[in-house]
Design a protein around this motif. Structure first.
Motif, PDB file in Angstrom:
ATOM      1  N   UNK A 117      17.905  43.344  37.321  1.00  0.00           N
ATOM      2  CA  UNK A 117      19.026  42.066  37.241  1.00  0.00           C
ATOM      3  C   UNK A 117      18.570  41.139  38.396  1.00  0.00           C
ATOM      4  N   UNK A 118      18.698  39.950  37.757  1.00  0.00           N
ATOM      5  CA  UNK A 118      18.563  38.733  38.774  1.00  0.00           C
ATOM      6  C   UNK A 118      20.092  38.308  39.198  1.00  0.00           C
ATOM      7  N   UNK A 119      21.177  38.768  38.336  1.00  0.00           N
ATOM      8  CA  UNK A 119      22.419  38.374  38.742  1.00  0.00           C
ATOM      9  C   UNK A 119      23.343  39.543  38.188  1.00  0.00           C
ATOM     10  N   UNK A 120      24.276  39.908  38.997  1.00  0.00           N
ATOM     11  CA  UNK A 120      25.398  41.031  38.082  1.00  0.00           C
ATOM     12  C   UNK A 120      26.683  40.367  38.548  1.00  0.00           C
ATOM     13  N   UNK A 121      27.374  40.574  37.314  1.00  0.00           N
ATOM     14  CA  UNK A 121      28.725  39.990  37.427  1.00  0.00           C
ATOM     15  C   UNK A 121      29.789  41.150  37.108  1.00  0.00           C
ATOM     16  N   UNK A 122      30.702  41.522  37.914  1.00  0.00           N
ATOM     17  CA  UNK A 122      31.358  43.017  37.871  1.00  0.00           C
ATOM     18  C   UNK A 122      32.896  42.265  37.884  1.00  0.00           C
ATOM     19  N   UNK A 123      33.392  42.593  36.980  1.00  0.00           N
ATOM     20  CA  UNK A 123      34.826  41.959  36.571  1.00  0.00           C
ATOM     21  C   UNK A 123      35.811  43.204  36.376  1.00  0.00           C
ATOM     22  N   UNK A 124      36.607  43.450  37.422  1.00  0.00           N
ATOM     23  CA  UNK A 124      37.509  44.652  37.675  1.00  0.00           C
ATOM     24  C   UNK A 124      38.810  44.255  36.752  1.00  0.00           C
ATOM     25  N   UNK A 125      39.267  45.410  35.938  1.00  0.00           N
ATOM     26  CA  UNK A 125      40.357  44.917  34.985  1.00  0.00           C
ATOM     27  C   UNK A 125      41.155  45.956  35.101  1.00  0.00           C
ATOM     28  N   UNK A 126      41.269  46.880  35.977  1.00  0.00           N
ATOM     29  CA  UNK A 126      42.286  47.999  36.210  1.00  0.00           C
ATOM     30  C   UNK A 126      43.331  47.637  36.780  1.00  0.00           C
ATOM     31  N   UNK A 127      44.531  48.366  36.692  1.00  0.00           N
ATOM     32  CA  UNK A 127      45.627  48.026  37.350  1.00  0.00           C
ATOM     33  C   UNK A 127      45.368  47.734  39.103  1.00  0.00           C
ATOM     34  N   UNK A 128      44.480  48.278  39.597  1.00  0.00           N
ATOM     35  CA  UNK A 128      44.023  48.405  40.994  1.00  0.00           C
ATOM     36  C   UNK A 128      42.802  47.327  41.246  1.00  0.00           C
ATOM     37  N   UNK A 129      42.748  46.260  40.294  1.00  0.00           N
ATOM     38  CA  UNK A 129      41.708  45.486  40.147  1.00  0.00           C
ATOM     39  C   UNK A 129      41.233  44.898  41.470  1.00  0.00           C
ATOM     40  N   UNK A 130      42.221  44.184  42.052  1.00  0.00           N
ATOM     41  CA  UNK A 130      42.136  43.404  43.317  1.00  0.00           C
ATOM     42  C   UNK A 130      41.514  44.378  44.547  1.00  0.00           C
ATOM     43  N   UNK A 131      42.125  45.452  44.556  1.00  0.00           N
ATOM     44  CA  UNK A 131      41.795  46.418  45.669  1.00  0.00           C
ATOM     45  C   UNK A 131      40.523  47.235  45.367  1.00  0.00           C
ATOM     46  N   UNK A 132      40.138  47.559  44.070  1.00  0.00           N
ATOM     47  CA  UNK A 132      38.881  48.351  43.617  1.00  0.00           C
ATOM     48  C   UNK A 132      37.977  47.156  44.291  1.00  0.00           C
ATOM     49  N   UNK A 133      37.892  45.849  43.668  1.00  0.00           N
ATOM     50  CA  UNK A 133      36.737  45.083  44.114  1.00  0.00           C
ATOM     51  C   UNK A 133      36.762  44.709  45.468  1.00  0.00           C
ATOM     52  N   UNK A 134      37.865  44.543  46.329  1.00  0.00           N
ATOM     53  CA  UNK A 134      37.768  44.660  47.803  1.00  0.00           C
ATOM     54  C   UNK A 134      37.099  45.758  48.592  1.00  0.00           C
ATOM     55  N   UNK A 135      37.309  46.845  47.979  1.00  0.00           N
ATOM     56  CA  UNK A 135      36.839  47.997  48.355  1.00  0.00           C
ATOM     57  C   UNK A 135      35.348  48.331  48.217  1.00  0.00           C
ATOM     58  N   UNK A 136      34.837  47.614  47.030  1.00  0.00           N
ATOM     59  CA  UNK A 136      33.575  47.321  46.740  1.00  0.00           C
ATOM     60  C   UNK A 136      32.673  46.747  47.668  1.00  0.00           C
ATOM     61  N   UNK A 137      33.335  45.474  47.969  1.00  0.00           N
ATOM     62  CA  UNK A 137      32.786  44.385  48.611  1.00  0.00           C
ATOM     63  C   UNK A 137      32.700  44.826  50.044  1.00  0.00           C
TER      64      UNK A 137
END
Length: 216
Positions: A117-137
């Motif tokens: 993958x030259x580019x990966x786009x991950x879009x979280x859509x769960x009820x904890x999406x903002x926190x999940x994304x922040x934890x992954x970051x």
């Protein structure tokens, strides 16, 4: 649509194929007609199939027209080779009621950072999406996952339940409404609330303190 994508500088335009059409015998030919007659410049088309698996003929059309096979990477991997990964992450719960644990986020990070993958786009859509994304970051930048609460063990579970648990309630209600959430089992490990809640005796609980005392 092309003008909108260009104005937004959109890298990807997602098209959802509903469950009712995934099994359509003519889906491959319809997609071919659609993809062969449109052009969105630098914007890539991502196709997501809801509630079913596309046929090999349909996947071949995606490949032939350089379309991205959009999947929930926590459930499956794309079946069409592409330089771009586009994943909408809902998780493994009912609808989007889910919170990714550390192992799942680490697995997503590993799969999305592959050399293909030259580019990966991950879009979280769960009820904890903002926190999940922040934890992954946080994990990607530090190699560690952050704590979710200010305590560990039962104290952490108490903080989690305090968010929206309603009383009086029963064990089965708590399991159904709160069991999907994560708490800090210890400083280094997160766990599902159901792991503790399933230890409760089957009865009615009138307060949060009643629940925690029953687990002591």
């Amino acid at each position: 649509m092309e003008k909108i994508c260009r104005h937004l500088k959109a890298g990807v335009l997602t098209i959802l194929i509903p469950k009712a059409l995934v099994g359509d015998r003519e889906l491959a030919s319809k997609l071919k007609t659609f993809l062969s007659t449109i052009s969105f410049g630098e914007t890539r088309i991502a196709i997501e199939f809801r509630g079913g698996e596309p046929t090999e003929d349909t996947l071949k059309i995606l490949h032939d027209y350089n379309a991205v096979h959009s999947v929930d990477l926590s459930r499956q991997e794309p079946k069409v080779d592409s330089s771009i990964l586009y994943s909408r992450l809902f998780g493994k719960g009912k609808e989007n009621i889910y919170e990714f644990n550390d192992n799942e986020l680490q697995d997503i990070a590993t799969k999305s950072s592959g050399p293909k993958f030259e580019k990966s786009i991950l879009a979280f859509h769960g009820v904890r999406m903002y926190r999940d994304a922040a934890r992954l970051k946080t994990f990607l930048t530090s190699g560690k996952f952050p704590s979710l609460t200010s305590q560990v063990g039962l104290g952490s579970l108490g903080e989690v339940l305090k968010e929206d648990a309603r009383f009086p309630t029963t064990k089965s209600q708590l399991m159904g409404e709160q069991g999907w959430k994560l708490y800090d089992k210890n400083v280094e490990e997160r766990a599902r609330a159901r792991e503790l809640l399933e230890k409760l005796p089957d009865r009615t609980y009138t307060t949060l303190e009643d629940v925690l005392e029953s687990l002591t």
